[in-house]
Design a protein around this motif. Sequence first.
Motif, PDB file in Angstrom:
ATOM      1  N   ASP A  25       0.858  -1.195   0.000  1.00  0.00           N
ATOM      2  CA  ASP A  25       0.000   0.000   0.000  1.00  0.00           C
ATOM      3  C   ASP A  25       0.894   1.245   0.000  1.00  0.00           C
ATOM      4  O   ASP A  25       1.808   1.369   0.837  1.00  0.00           O
ATOM      5  CB  ASP A  25      -0.905   0.011   1.241  1.00  0.00           C
ATOM      6  N   CYS A  46      -0.961  -3.803   5.658  1.00  0.00           N
ATOM      7  CA  CYS A  46      -2.091  -3.031   5.117  1.00  0.00           C
ATOM      8  C   CYS A  46      -2.127  -1.668   5.783  1.00  0.00           C
ATOM      9  O   CYS A  46      -1.911  -1.549   6.987  1.00  0.00           O
ATOM     10  CB  CYS A  46      -3.419  -3.746   5.345  1.00  0.00           C
ATOM     11  N   CYS A  47      -2.391  -0.629   4.981  1.00  0.00           N
ATOM     12  CA  CYS A  47      -2.378   0.746   5.501  1.00  0.00           C
ATOM     13  C   CYS A  47      -3.663   1.103   6.232  1.00  0.00           C
ATOM     14  O   CYS A  47      -3.744   2.135   6.873  1.00  0.00           O
ATOM     15  CB  CYS A  47      -2.124   1.741   4.380  1.00  0.00           C
ATOM     16  N   HIS A  49      -6.531   1.910   4.941  1.00  0.00           N
ATOM     17  CA  HIS A  49      -7.427   2.555   3.976  1.00  0.00           C
ATOM     18  C   HIS A  49      -8.506   3.409   4.635  1.00  0.00           C
ATOM     19  O   HIS A  49      -9.647   3.471   4.172  1.00  0.00           O
ATOM     20  CB  HIS A  49      -8.053   1.528   3.032  1.00  0.00           C
TER      21      HIS A  49
HETATM   22 ZN   LIG Z   1      -4.350  -2.399   2.328  1.00  0.00          ZN
END
Ligand SMILES: [Zn+2]
Length: 146
Positions: A25, A46-47, A49
């Motif tokens: 990401d 994972c950021c 989102h």
């Molecule tokens: Zn992500």
Amino acid sequence: MCLYGIYKNVNIINPDQNRSVVPVDACIADEIKFLNDNSVITLASCCGHGRAGQIHTWSNAYGEWKGHHQPPIVLIREDSIHLAEDLGYRPYPYYYAEGEHDRVWNLLLKTGCITMEDCRKWHKVNKVPFKRDLGLLAESKRSASI
Ligand SMILES: [Zn+2]
Ligand SMILES: [Zn+2]
């Protein structure tokens, strides 16, 4: 964040991966690179989102689940936790849905998109249109998120 589907390539050091470069990401790519450059073996990341704390439901082979979206996070290998602690992180164990631990740990990231406002800001600062699924961003586009 960045919205879903926007990545940057990062060189990773995990000897068990069949690739040495993986898409990450975009808004956390610099931090994942920093961890790898400091010998921390990273797995999935994972950021967030912009959805941290929100409720979501999903199902898999182990049943129906309901939980909170994660803040920006990366999984690391157990043999990297002391290195991560030296870098100021506080890793905690990761359990798979079936209750197995398997020497994988969570690391809360310092960058990434906790709220949708963070996403908006990241897109603006990095001059990336506020749209999902833009794919891989050019290497030269440095993130200002760290
Ligand atoms: Zn992500
Ligand atoms: Zn993001």
